[in-house]
Design an enzyme around this catalytic site. Structure first.
Site, PDB file in Angstrom:
ATOM      1  N   HIS A 177      -3.541  -4.518 -10.728  1.00 25.55           N
ATOM      2  CA  HIS A 177      -4.455  -3.411 -11.091  1.00 25.55           C
ATOM      3  C   HIS A 177      -5.018  -3.426 -12.223  1.00 25.55           C
ATOM      4  O   HIS A 177      -4.440  -3.916 -13.424  1.00 25.55           O
ATOM      5  CB  HIS A 177      -3.526  -1.912 -11.021  1.00 25.55           C
ATOM      6  CG  HIS A 177      -3.287  -1.575  -9.575  1.00 25.55           C
ATOM      7  ND1 HIS A 177      -3.859  -0.763  -8.728  1.00 25.55           N
ATOM      8  CD2 HIS A 177      -2.005  -1.947  -8.862  1.00 25.55           C
ATOM      9  CE1 HIS A 177      -3.348  -0.698  -7.554  1.00 25.55           C
ATOM     10  NE2 HIS A 177      -2.204  -1.426  -7.683  1.00 25.55           N
TER      11      HIS A 177
ATOM     12  N   CYS B 248      -5.229   5.838  -3.412  1.00 25.65           N
ATOM     13  CA  CYS B 248      -4.773   4.447  -3.569  1.00 25.65           C
ATOM     14  C   CYS B 248      -3.270   4.746  -4.258  1.00 25.65           C
ATOM     15  O   CYS B 248      -3.039   5.294  -5.371  1.00 25.65           O
ATOM     16  CB  CYS B 248      -5.237   3.472  -4.478  1.00 25.65           C
ATOM     17  SG  CYS B 248      -4.522   1.963  -4.673  1.00 25.65           S
TER      18      CYS B 248
ATOM     19  N   CYS C 131       0.729  -1.057   0.099  1.00 26.99           N
ATOM     20  CA  CYS C 131      -0.100  -0.003   0.128  1.00 26.99           C
ATOM     21  C   CYS C 131       1.017   1.228  -0.069  1.00 26.99           C
ATOM     22  O   CYS C 131       1.665   1.361   1.004  1.00 26.99           O
ATOM     23  CB  CYS C 131      -0.906   0.078   1.240  1.00 26.99           C
ATOM     24  SG  CYS C 131      -1.767   1.538   1.300  1.00 26.99           S
TER      25      CYS C 131
ATOM     26  N   GLU D 289     -10.621  -0.168  -4.563  1.00 24.88           N
ATOM     27  CA  GLU D 289      -9.647  -1.054  -4.241  1.00 24.88           C
ATOM     28  C   GLU D 289     -10.282  -2.556  -3.614  1.00 24.88           C
ATOM     29  O   GLU D 289     -11.309  -2.502  -2.957  1.00 24.88           O
ATOM     30  CB  GLU D 289      -8.954  -0.493  -2.782  1.00 24.88           C
ATOM     31  CG  GLU D 289      -8.162   0.634  -3.229  1.00 24.88           C
ATOM     32  CD  GLU D 289      -7.098   1.221  -2.219  1.00 24.88           C
ATOM     33  OE1 GLU D 289      -6.261   0.190  -1.843  1.00 24.88           O
ATOM     34  OE2 GLU D 289      -7.171   2.322  -1.533  1.00 24.88           O
TER      35      GLU D 289
ATOM     36  N   GLY E  52      -2.210   2.454  -6.880  1.00 28.19           N
ATOM     37  CA  GLY E  52      -2.879   2.737  -7.958  1.00 28.19           C
ATOM     38  C   GLY E  52      -2.731   4.011  -8.660  1.00 28.19           C
ATOM     39  O   GLY E  52      -2.568   3.877 -10.000  1.00 28.19           O
TER      40      GLY E  52
END
Length: 275
Positions: free
Chosen positions: A155, A222, A73, A213, A225
């Site tokens: 992703h 994110c 993350c 997410e 992301g």
């Protein structure tokens, strides 16, 4: 148990210092504590654990709001770096730290103000394309195009200019986003589920992004992301190697050097408490 609530661009997590605390059932605890009505409220739970080797200062383990594990993350790791600096786990003389994750060790450069970390730059490692550029997919009778990217977790990046069927229902920054994110997340194309990013290109150096997410639903931001979106756009010839990403909770800066990605953004402590 003591905890600290922190956020990076509105991507908020509950952090537990496992140098001092013990958490026996983190999957169940993540579900309970993340509930915004009956718990503390967050996108998930992050445990700050002692390092497993001498190459890092701490180990980060993330549990999403539904109790599922995540490998990495970007917003979360900036906050872990802030925590271990601000709370004296690492030396105040340091301006860099290394944090281990299930996706590998990440190096982080710290921006210090008044002996507190206010922002950090994370070496996100090498991003990898996991699809055709672009690849076609069908969701709810919509024929869409995405670019798959792995940045320690999977992703699927949807550029609105390539997807007229969803372009007109994307609003910014209004919360009325008329897409069912779970149908993207659990599509059979993605056996491990996937994070889904929806991108409006402003220029070759600037984009707007909304994100679903996996395990948490739509979030304010994110980090992985944003990195995936910038990398997908770069590889598709849509974006330059330095991109400012506007998210609903704030801005992140992404820089791509070959396939190596660097993410810069804020880290903020909201409050600490006991539960």
């Amino acid at each position: 148990m003591r905890f600290t609530k922190m956020q990076g661009c509105g991507n908020d997590y509950i952090y537990v210092n496992c140098f001092e605390e013990r958490v026996d059932n983190p999957e169940e605890l993540a579900i309970k504590l993340s509930d915004r009505h009956f718990g503390i409220g967050a996108d998930g739970l992050i445990l700050i654990l002692p390092p497993v080797n001498d190459k890092s200062d701490a180990f980060m383990q993330l549990y999403n709001a539904d109790g599922s594990k995540a490998s990495m993350c970007g917003n979360g790791i900036r906050c872990v770096a802030k925590y271990i600096y601000d709370h004296g786990i690492i030396s105040k003389a340091k301006r860099e730290t290394s944090i281990d994750t299930p996706a590998g060790i990440k190096k982080i450069s710290l921006e210090i103000q008044n002996e507190k970390v206010i922002a950090a730059t994370v070496d996100m490692g090498q991003a990898k394309i996991t699809s055709e550029i672009p690849e076609e997919i069908k969701i709810d009778d919509m024929k869409l195009k995405f670019v798959g990217v792995n940045v320690g977790n999977p992703h699927a990046v949807y550029f609105l200019e390539d997807n007229p069927e969803i372009k007109n229902i994307f609003s910014w920054p209004d919360s009325k986003f008329n897409l069912e994110g779970s149908k993207f997340e659990t599509h059979k194309r993605f056996p491990e589920r996937v994070n889904s990013e929806f991108i409006e290109i402003i220029s070759r150096d600037e984009i707007k992004m909304r994100v679903f997410e996996r395990g948490s639903g739509e979030t304010m931001a994110c980090g992985t992301g944003a990195t995936a979106a910038a990398f997908a756009g770069f590889k598709a010839g849509k974006l330059n190697s330095k991109v400012l990403v506007h998210l609903r909770g704030g801005d992140l800066k992404i820089e791509i050097k070959d396939s190596q990605c660097f993410m810069t953004g804020p880290a903020v402590e909201i409050f600490s408490g006991e539960i």
